[in-house]
Scaffold this motif. Structure first.
Motif, PDB file in Angstrom:
ATOM      1  N   ALA A 119       2.444 -14.110  18.041  1.00  0.00           N
ATOM      2  CA  ALA A 119       1.937 -12.876  17.433  1.00  0.00           C
ATOM      3  C   ALA A 119       2.580 -11.659  18.075  1.00  0.00           C
ATOM      4  CB  ALA A 119       0.428 -12.811  17.575  1.00  0.00           C
ATOM      5  N   GLU A 120       3.172 -10.815  17.252  1.00  0.00           N
ATOM      6  CA  GLU A 120       3.698  -9.537  17.727  1.00  0.00           C
ATOM      7  C   GLU A 120       2.637  -8.447  17.632  1.00  0.00           C
ATOM      8  OE1 GLU A 120       8.351  -9.447  16.951  1.00  0.00           O
ATOM      9  OE2 GLU A 120       7.244  -9.538  15.075  1.00  0.00           O
ATOM     10  N   ASP A 121       1.794  -8.535  16.602  1.00  0.00           N
ATOM     11  CA  ASP A 121       0.692  -7.581  16.453  1.00  0.00           C
ATOM     12  C   ASP A 121      -0.253  -8.084  15.370  1.00  0.00           C
ATOM     13  OD1 ASP A 121      -0.900  -5.381  16.868  1.00  0.00           O
ATOM     14  OD2 ASP A 121       0.472  -3.924  15.987  1.00  0.00           O
ATOM     15  N   VAL A 122      -1.516  -7.658  15.466  1.00  0.00           N
ATOM     16  CA  VAL A 122      -2.510  -7.908  14.431  1.00  0.00           C
ATOM     17  C   VAL A 122      -3.217  -6.589  14.165  1.00  0.00           C
ATOM     18  CG1 VAL A 122      -4.501  -9.258  13.692  1.00  0.00           C
ATOM     19  CG2 VAL A 122      -2.859 -10.269  15.283  1.00  0.00           C
ATOM     20  N   ILE A 123      -3.045  -6.065  12.957  1.00  0.00           N
ATOM     21  CA  ILE A 123      -3.664  -4.800  12.563  1.00  0.00           C
ATOM     22  C   ILE A 123      -4.866  -5.127  11.681  1.00  0.00           C
ATOM     23  CG2 ILE A 123      -3.332  -2.619  11.328  1.00  0.00           C
ATOM     24  CD1 ILE A 123      -0.303  -2.955  11.863  1.00  0.00           C
ATOM     25  N   CYS A 124      -6.074  -4.794  12.149  1.00  0.00           N
ATOM     26  CA  CYS A 124      -7.289  -5.121  11.409  1.00  0.00           C
ATOM     27  C   CYS A 124      -8.034  -3.855  11.006  1.00  0.00           C
ATOM     28  CB  CYS A 124      -8.214  -6.001  12.258  1.00  0.00           C
ATOM     29  SG  CYS A 124      -7.534  -7.630  12.627  1.00  0.00           S
ATOM     30  N   GLU A 125      -8.671  -3.911   9.836  1.00  0.00           N
ATOM     31  CA  GLU A 125      -9.445  -2.770   9.343  1.00  0.00           C
ATOM     32  C   GLU A 125     -10.577  -3.292   8.467  1.00  0.00           C
ATOM     33  OE1 GLU A 125      -7.931   1.490   8.018  1.00  0.00           O
ATOM     34  OE2 GLU A 125      -7.775   0.073   6.354  1.00  0.00           O
ATOM     35  N   SER A 126     -11.718  -2.627   8.531  1.00  0.00           N
ATOM     36  CA  SER A 126     -12.888  -3.028   7.756  1.00  0.00           C
ATOM     37  C   SER A 126     -12.625  -2.939   6.259  1.00  0.00           C
ATOM     38  CB  SER A 126     -14.075  -2.130   8.123  1.00  0.00           C
ATOM     39  OG  SER A 126     -15.166  -2.361   7.262  1.00  0.00           O
ATOM     40  N   ARG A 127     -13.263  -3.849   5.535  1.00  0.00           N
ATOM     41  CA  ARG A 127     -13.244  -3.816   4.075  1.00  0.00           C
ATOM     42  C   ARG A 127     -14.669  -3.977   3.528  1.00  0.00           C
ATOM     43  NH1 ARG A 127      -9.356  -1.553   4.740  1.00  0.00           N
ATOM     44  NH2 ARG A 127      -7.274  -1.870   3.874  1.00  0.00           N
ATOM     45  N   GLY A 128     -15.566  -3.149   4.059  1.00  0.00           N
ATOM     46  CA  GLY A 128     -16.942  -3.187   3.598  1.00  0.00           C
ATOM     47  C   GLY A 128     -17.768  -4.156   4.422  1.00  0.00           C
ATOM     48  N   GLU A 129     -18.962  -4.413   3.958  1.00  0.00           N
ATOM     49  CA  GLU A 129     -19.897  -5.243   4.705  1.00  0.00           C
ATOM     50  C   GLU A 129     -19.375  -6.663   4.863  1.00  0.00           C
ATOM     51  OE1 GLU A 129     -24.644  -6.545   4.606  1.00  0.00           O
ATOM     52  OE2 GLU A 129     -23.801  -5.232   3.060  1.00  0.00           O
ATOM     53  N   ASN A 130     -19.309  -7.101   6.114  1.00  0.00           N
ATOM     54  CA  ASN A 130     -18.956  -8.480   6.448  1.00  0.00           C
ATOM     55  C   ASN A 130     -17.555  -8.894   6.000  1.00  0.00           C
ATOM     56  OD1 ASN A 130     -20.667  -9.990   8.078  1.00  0.00           O
ATOM     57  ND2 ASN A 130     -20.902 -11.572   6.542  1.00  0.00           N
TER      58      ASN A 130
ATOM     59  N   ILE B  90       8.771   1.704  -6.394  1.00  0.00           N
ATOM     60  CA  ILE B  90       8.086   1.166  -5.221  1.00  0.00           C
ATOM     61  C   ILE B  90       6.594   1.401  -5.386  1.00  0.00           C
ATOM     62  CG2 ILE B  90       7.882   1.220  -2.707  1.00  0.00           C
ATOM     63  CD1 ILE B  90      10.649   0.375  -3.624  1.00  0.00           C
ATOM     64  N   GLU B  91       5.825   0.324  -5.365  1.00  0.00           N
ATOM     65  CA  GLU B  91       4.376   0.418  -5.454  1.00  0.00           C
ATOM     66  C   GLU B  91       3.771   0.124  -4.084  1.00  0.00           C
ATOM     67  OE1 GLU B  91       4.110  -1.416  -9.993  1.00  0.00           O
ATOM     68  OE2 GLU B  91       3.277  -2.515  -8.287  1.00  0.00           O
ATOM     69  N   VAL B  92       2.975   1.044  -3.569  1.00  0.00           N
ATOM     70  CA  VAL B  92       2.216   0.799  -2.344  1.00  0.00           C
ATOM     71  C   VAL B  92       0.907   0.141  -2.767  1.00  0.00           C
ATOM     72  CG1 VAL B  92       1.216   1.815  -0.272  1.00  0.00           C
ATOM     73  CG2 VAL B  92       3.274   2.820  -1.283  1.00  0.00           C
ATOM     74  N   ARG B  93       0.724  -1.121  -2.378  1.00  0.00           N
ATOM     75  CA  ARG B  93      -0.403  -1.908  -2.883  1.00  0.00           C
ATOM     76  C   ARG B  93      -1.596  -1.971  -1.930  1.00  0.00           C
ATOM     77  NH1 ARG B  93       0.936  -3.708  -8.243  1.00  0.00           N
ATOM     78  NH2 ARG B  93      -1.051  -4.789  -8.001  1.00  0.00           N
ATOM     79  N   ASP B  94      -1.353  -1.805  -0.639  1.00  0.00           N
ATOM     80  CA  ASP B  94      -2.458  -1.865   0.312  1.00  0.00           C
ATOM     81  C   ASP B  94      -2.027  -1.233   1.629  1.00  0.00           C
ATOM     82  OD1 ASP B  94      -5.233  -3.269   0.144  1.00  0.00           O
ATOM     83  OD2 ASP B  94      -4.609  -3.606   2.215  1.00  0.00           O
ATOM     84  N   ILE B  95      -2.975  -0.598   2.301  1.00  0.00           N
ATOM     85  CA  ILE B  95      -2.726   0.050   3.587  1.00  0.00           C
ATOM     86  C   ILE B  95      -3.872  -0.285   4.532  1.00  0.00           C
ATOM     87  CG2 ILE B  95      -2.464   2.245   4.806  1.00  0.00           C
ATOM     88  CD1 ILE B  95      -1.336   3.470   2.278  1.00  0.00           C
ATOM     89  N   ALA B  96      -3.531  -0.604   5.788  1.00  0.00           N
ATOM     90  CA  ALA B  96      -4.525  -0.785   6.843  1.00  0.00           C
ATOM     91  C   ALA B  96      -4.044  -0.048   8.079  1.00  0.00           C
ATOM     92  CB  ALA B  96      -4.746  -2.264   7.149  1.00  0.00           C
ATOM     93  N   VAL B  97      -4.967   0.634   8.770  1.00  0.00           N
ATOM     94  CA  VAL B  97      -4.626   1.435   9.948  1.00  0.00           C
ATOM     95  C   VAL B  97      -5.531   1.043  11.103  1.00  0.00           C
ATOM     96  CG1 VAL B  97      -4.208   3.751  10.842  1.00  0.00           C
ATOM     97  CG2 VAL B  97      -4.089   3.341   8.368  1.00  0.00           C
ATOM     98  N   ASN B  98      -4.941   0.950  12.290  1.00  0.00           N
ATOM     99  CA  ASN B  98      -5.724   0.627  13.478  1.00  0.00           C
ATOM    100  C   ASN B  98      -5.128   1.354  14.673  1.00  0.00           C
ATOM    101  OD1 ASN B  98      -6.394  -1.057  16.014  1.00  0.00           O
ATOM    102  ND2 ASN B  98      -7.775  -1.899  14.483  1.00  0.00           N
ATOM    103  N   THR B  99      -5.995   1.890  15.513  1.00  0.00           N
ATOM    104  CA  THR B  99      -5.562   2.541  16.741  1.00  0.00           C
ATOM    105  C   THR B  99      -6.192   1.840  17.929  1.00  0.00           C
ATOM    106  OG1 THR B  99      -5.299   4.697  15.687  1.00  0.00           O
ATOM    107  CG2 THR B  99      -5.545   4.688  18.063  1.00  0.00           C
TER     108      THR B  99
END
Length: 333
Positions: A75-86, A250-259
Motif C-alpha cells: 500500500a502506498e496510500d489509502v484515502i478514505c471519506e465518509s459516504r453517509g451513515e455506516n 473528461i468526466e470527473v466521476r468521483d472525488i474523495a479527500v482526506n487530511t
C-alpha cells in the motif's frame, strides 16, 4: 462527517479495514473469505466492463493467484471519506511486484518479475464492499513479464463489452454527489479545486494554467512507470496523453479527500475519458473509432497546490479497443 465505526468493524480504522482485508485475502490465501468481505451482488467496474457478483470475482481471483502466487501488493496510500451513515469510500493505491510462476491468460509462466501500480476504489457499506472500481497499469504488467502489448491486446479485443464502462451519465456536481454517493461537507474547497483543475486544464485544454494549480517541484508518476517533473513536463505528458483523442471529453466521476498529520491532504479522483482515436497514432494506425478509458488519479497538496500526482489507466485496454475497431484476429496461443 466522521466515518461510522460500525462501517469498518472489527478493525480500528477504515484504512486498517482495507489493508487487513487485502492481506487476509491475497497474502494469507484467504480467497474463500471473499464471502465475508464482498456483498453477494457487488459489482467491480474495470477497463473491459463490469464484473457482477462475488462468485465471479472469486473465480477470477483464484486464477490470478495461481499465476502470481508470490506477488506482493504494498500500500502506498489509502484515502478514505465518509459516504453517509455506516458507509465510506476508499481509494487504495497499491504497488504490485512478483514473478509470474503459473499459467496466465497472457501465456505460460514467464518467471519474470511483474511490477505495476493499481488503484482500487471500494464503496463499503455495513462492513461489506458493495461496489468497486479497479484501475491498473496493465501495459507495465505486460512489458515487465516480457509479452508484446499489441499481441495481448488482440487476445482481449473480442471480449464482450457492455454499453459503456459506467452505464450512467456523469454526475452533475461531483463535489457534492459522485458515483459513490453524497460527499460530506468537509473539504469542499479542496474537492472544488481539483474539479476545476481537471475541468479547465484537462477538459478545456488550458494547459497554460498548470502552474496556477501546482507547486514548482511538481512530480507526476504515470503509466509505464514514467516520471515527469515540473509544470513544463506535466504539460508535455498531458498533451501527449490527449493527442491520440483530440476530441476527448473528461468526466470527473468521483472525488474523495482526506487530511492526515503524517500524509497531508490527499485527493482521490475517479475519471473517464471519452474520445475518438483519430489523432496521434500512438496505438497504431488511427481507426476513427470511439475510445473509452477508465482512469484514476491521486493528488497530494502542499500549501493548497498540487505537488504530486499518481495517474493510472490501462493502455492495453485502449489497444484492445483499437484492435477490435481494426477487426484484428486474436493471435494464436
Amino acid at each position: 462527517m466522521e466515518i461510522t465505526p460500525t462501517a469498518y468493524a472489527p478493525f480500528e480504522s477504515p484504512e486498517e479495514y482495507i489493508l487487513r482485508w487485502t492481506d487476509q485475502i491475497w497474502e494469507e490465501y484467504g480467497l474463500g473469505r471473499l464471502h465475508e468481505h464482498y456483498a453477494p451482488d457487488m459489482v467491480v467496474h474495470g477497463a473491459y466492463g463490469p464484473i457482477r457478483g462475488m462468485e465471479t470475482v472469486l473465480r477470477g481471483s483464484l486464477v490470478k493467484k495461481g499465476a502470481f502466487p508470490n506477488r506482493i501488493g504494498t500500500a502506498e496510500d489509502v484515502i478514505c471519506e465518509s459516504r453517509g451513515e455506516n458507509a465510506f469510500i476508499s481509494h487504495h493505491r497499491v504497488f504490485h511486484s512478483g514473478p509470474q510462476q503459473g499459467i496466465w491468460s497472457y501465456g505460460p509462466p514467464s518467471v519474470r518479475n511483474s511490477e505495476s501500480r493499481n488503484i482500487a476504489i471500494c464503496l463499503v457499506k455495513d462492513g461489506l464492499v458493495v461496489e468497486e472500481w479497479v484501475v491498473r497499469d496493465e501495459y507495465r504488467v505486460v512489458t515487465t513479464l516480457g509479452y508484446d502489448p499489441e499481441e495481448v491486446a488482440r487476445t482481449l479485443a473480442f471480449t464482450d463489452e457492455p454499453e459503456g464502462l459506467f452505464g450512467t451519465t456523469a454526475p452533475a456536481d461531483v463535489v457534492r454527489l459522485g458515483e459513490s454517493g453524497p460527499r460530506p461537507e468537509t473539504h469542499e474547497a479542496e474537492a472544488s479545486f481539483i474539479r476545476e483543475f481537471l475541468d479547465e486544464v484537462w477538459g478545456k485544454r488550458h494547459l497554460e494554467r498548470v502552474p496556477e494549480f501546482t507547486q514548482r517541484d511538481l512530480f507526476l508518476e504515470t503509466t509505464r512507470a514514467r516520471v515527469h517533473t515540473r509544470a513544463k513536463n506535466y504539460q508535455i505528458d498531458l498533451n501527449q496523453m490527449l493527442a491520440p483523442f483530440p476530441d476527448a471529453t473528461i468526466e470527473v466521476r468521483d472525488i474523495a479527500v482526506n487530511t492526515a498529520d503524517e500524509q497531508g491532504t490527499r485527493i482521490g479522483v475517479l475519471w473517464r475519458l471519452n474520445g475518438t482515436y483519430d489523432g496521434a497514432p500512438l496505438y497504431g494506425p488511427v481507426t476513427h473509432s470511439p475510445i473509452e478509458i477508465l482512469g484514476s488519479s491521486q493528488f497530494l497538496l502542499r500549501k493548497g497546490k498540487i505537488i504530486r500526482e499518481w495517474r493510472v489507466f490501462d493502455e492495453v485496454a485502449v489497444m484492445a479497443q483499437v484492435a477490435k475497431a481494426r477487426g484484428d484476429e486474436p493471435v494464436a496461443g
